[in-house]
Design an enzyme around this catalytic site. Sequence first.
Site, PDB file in Angstrom:
ATOM      1  N   GLU A 135       0.659  -1.364   0.153  1.00  0.00           N
ATOM      2  CA  GLU A 135      -0.026   0.199  -0.059  1.00  0.00           C
ATOM      3  C   GLU A 135       0.843   1.180  -0.040  1.00  0.00           C
ATOM      4  O   GLU A 135       0.938   2.227   0.894  1.00  0.00           O
ATOM      5  CB  GLU A 135      -0.949  -0.094   0.981  1.00  0.00           C
ATOM      6  CG  GLU A 135      -1.857  -1.133   0.852  1.00  0.00           C
ATOM      7  CD  GLU A 135      -3.175  -1.315   2.102  1.00  0.00           C
ATOM      8  OE1 GLU A 135      -2.804  -1.102   3.258  1.00  0.00           O
ATOM      9  OE2 GLU A 135      -4.133  -1.666   1.672  1.00  0.00           O
TER      10      GLU A 135
ATOM     11  N   GLU B 158      -4.139 -10.709   0.111  1.00  0.00           N
ATOM     12  CA  GLU B 158      -4.872 -10.711   1.451  1.00  0.00           C
ATOM     13  C   GLU B 158      -6.366 -10.907   0.995  1.00  0.00           C
ATOM     14  O   GLU B 158      -6.845 -10.430  -0.043  1.00  0.00           O
ATOM     15  CB  GLU B 158      -4.785  -8.925   1.756  1.00  0.00           C
ATOM     16  CG  GLU B 158      -3.500  -8.768   2.483  1.00  0.00           C
ATOM     17  CD  GLU B 158      -3.313  -7.390   2.908  1.00  0.00           C
ATOM     18  OE1 GLU B 158      -4.516  -6.843   3.621  1.00  0.00           O
ATOM     19  OE2 GLU B 158      -2.190  -6.668   2.876  1.00  0.00           O
TER      20      GLU B 158
END
Length: 992
Positions: free
Chosen positions: A423, A502
């Site tokens: 991220e 994820e």
Amino acid sequence: MPSELSAYVSDITPGRGALRPARSWLHSDAPSYSLNGQWRFRLSPTAAVAEDFAAEGFDDGGWDSIPVPSHWVLQGDGAYGRPIYTNVQFPFPIDPPHVPDENPTGDYRRHFDVPADWSGAERVVLRFDGVESLFKLWVNGDEIGSASGSRLAHEFDVTSSVRPGDNVVAVRVHQWSAASYVEDQDQWWLPGIFRDVTLIARPAGGIEDVWLRTGFENGRGRVETEVTADAAAFPITLRLPELGIEQVWATAADVAPLDIDGVEPWSAEQPRLYDVTVSTSAESIAMRIGFRTVEIRSDRFLVNGRRVVFHGMNRHETHPERGRVFDEEHAREDLARMKRFNVNAIRTSHYPPHPRLLDLADELGFWVVLECDLETHGFTTVDWAGNPSDDPAWRTAYLDRIQRTVERDKNHPSVVIWSLGNEAGTGSNLAAMSAWVHARDTGRPVHYEGDHTGEYTDVYSRMYASVVETEQIGTDGSRSPLLNCTPAQGARQRTKPFLLCEYAHAMGNGPGALDQYEALVHEHPRLHGGFVWEWRDHGILTTAPDGTPYYAYGGDFGEVVHDGNFVMDGVLLSNDVPTPGLHEFKAVVQPVGFTFDGDDVAIANLRHSADTSDLRFRWRVEHDGTPVDSGDLGVPVVAAGESVRVPLPRIPVSRNSETWLTVEVVLAADTAWAREGHVIATAQLDRSTRRPAPGVRPRTDWRRSVGTLDLGIAEFVDGSLVRLAGRAVAGPRLELFRAPTDNDEGTSGEVEDSDAGIAGVSHAELWRRDGLDRLTTRRVSVERTADALHMLARVSPANSALSVMVESVWSVEGDELELRVEIEPSSGWQTVWPRIGIRFDLPDGTAPIDGAEWFGLGPHESYPDSLRAARTGRFSATIRDLSVDYARPQETGHRSQLRRLALTSGNTPALRFAAIPDAQGRRPGFTLSRHTPQQIARAGHPFELPDSSTSYLLVDAAQHGLGSRACGPDVWPEFALRPQSRTIRLRIAAAG
Ligand code: GAL
């Protein structure tokens, strides 16, 4: 003009003076000396600290002492500040690269002796394995250098500053620095020297670094050796005693690859390691190598030529008392637990772990995605403006981070993919990191989820893609666009192997739908599985004002900004207890598959490469959960990817009870992570003879009922139940509410069922809006016959015209008492409902209800989209153990498909319930708890639950699924509970 100090703290270069290039974390026989232990310590509230460590000999007499490694915010009972938890948010103003003057600064100082026999060392090096976030180092008053990169190793040459005998090392650590902008991972901010500090003697003629790159092809192993050593260090000898290899290279130019016959490959399933030493006359390095080749062939990710499916976990380093300080014993037990739960892969989210963890991963066997310490997520707040990932000024820092990551851990066979970080948006600095890795290590692909369009990475990766979307990615020819991709970019992404870095956000009760994701992996070979978010809750052990210990989450330490319990999203609770979600994961990904077909069963070995010779197959038959026969199932050895059909044993079928065959796959011998007999896979076959449910006897002679009434074991006063078998009982009352799970509270935009959900609004909010947590009752009528009682009630919340009619009929049926409840919603309900159930209140009398024995699904809680770990059988548990201690109390404890239940008091049955299936054959579930859903919903932590003097039995005709909407998709439509009519039928009897 910025002051020298603020320029230093906001310097975006990775520090000055640390040795480059970084090197492997090696097990060397060169002398070293741990500087772990007590250090003198002083914390200052700002970075502007008066004393200058350059002034040797100043007085640290008034200072405290603190252990190294540790985080100062977890020491001294709050004396040194408190941890801060944020997910995306920066806990300081977004003013890159600056940080506030309020910048907790820890000064560390200690004496150490340089042993006299180190005088022969060519150089003395001081290594820091982890310091958060920026530190400067002095030795004997000399300023040596500085470094940032909290979860990365930094070494400094201190040769010219150390002297034999007493020395002083001083370290100044700032909690915030420019580096904090690129270390914005979703976790606690925990400053300090939190990994080892080691003084290392580097001998003349030693080995600076060594990289043994291994390969495995066609039964042959290959070792390519890269040694960094002075010419004078040669000859260098590589010994691999187990294979009889002793290779001497006289000069650097002689070093050549070794091809070795007869080696066994390394895999996560069979982590075959070979001991190797690489030595000069001055130093010997001990290594453990594993032979494996990682490659991508079109859209397949292969190790040793075979497709890998990741059944992975995202693993943070977190411990309730130590934070990110590594504890090898705890880590080993954690990894062993992963193996026991069929986890085969780890993503080291979101930074390199303690280097020893990778030794353990090599040894126990995991596919590891090794991630760099990099995240700039907080820049989303400003729409990624100024994101370091695309700012050339940060390029050096980014490259330094990935170089330290790769160099430190390059020798581990378990590491099969490098990940650039998490991220951090996208940009040229990430592309530059990837280019560097590609040039440095051709043997492992590069991953970075944020490269949505696949410009510089080798695998296609997503987080929290829904089942539908994941399927679209797996499907060829699908025209559906991929996230953030043009059609052409999407087509390129589809040429690559796909993984979910994820998925299945495991916050609180959940996740649901694990089995749906797993099914896709078997249908679409491009899909390589994924990594559950995440392995552990990050709770920090602390105490409530009254001294009760509990696991803290965001906000519990008075943070100015925080993200609450979003840090409690593991399949393992903070106290190491596996959640039902982890049991579900284990069952869903079990490496042996079963398909029952007539009198045969097909057994599939779903492993990567191991056959089944380490496994044993056993079976048992139960009648209503009572074992009647058992044995071993003769199964020939099945190669990976193959399956065999074997005949089932003879199953004695019972006429008046349910007949279930259970097959279990167990370890045939002890392993490093489990004992012989440990169950790795289970399957059940229902061979029951179908028996019709008893019909409902029609009654006509109803008349108004007042006063007391006894029906079998039930006593009523004015139509209200007051006792069952002499025991005080109130209810049943309609219950439509459950204490919202974190997923029920989730607002993520992905609503699978647009009829029932609203993007951006949680189900829990809709339930509260509709008043499901505060239903009131108006009794419409009470009537009786000689052996039955009929009640009609209208149940509805304040300020609402929506209602549910509840018709209850109590009747004596032979020597049993029956309760039939018809639940009929009015028109107009629009949301999904959490449950459709009834609640009995059982106040503690002389013999409180404190446990249950049941025949149904167990032993763990189960919900419509999380049923794979549940098996049909007989179970018992205390009321305490029927609930899971989620960090934030929420719905827990539902056991599905109940047949029979005994409520117990001190292990003695007190009341018995038998559930009669409804007209569609559906069975209710039950929950036994010391708290009502409303009480649970009001508590923020377990210690906030009120003292209770009542046990509550909830019998639910249905429950809503779990989903993973806390961060991901909502409950799949099939498992969403829409308002509907339901029937609950129970036969109730006294125990005995
Ligand atoms: C992801 C992130 C993780 C964690 C997770 C939610 O976006 O990569 O670090 O924040 O969401 O728990």
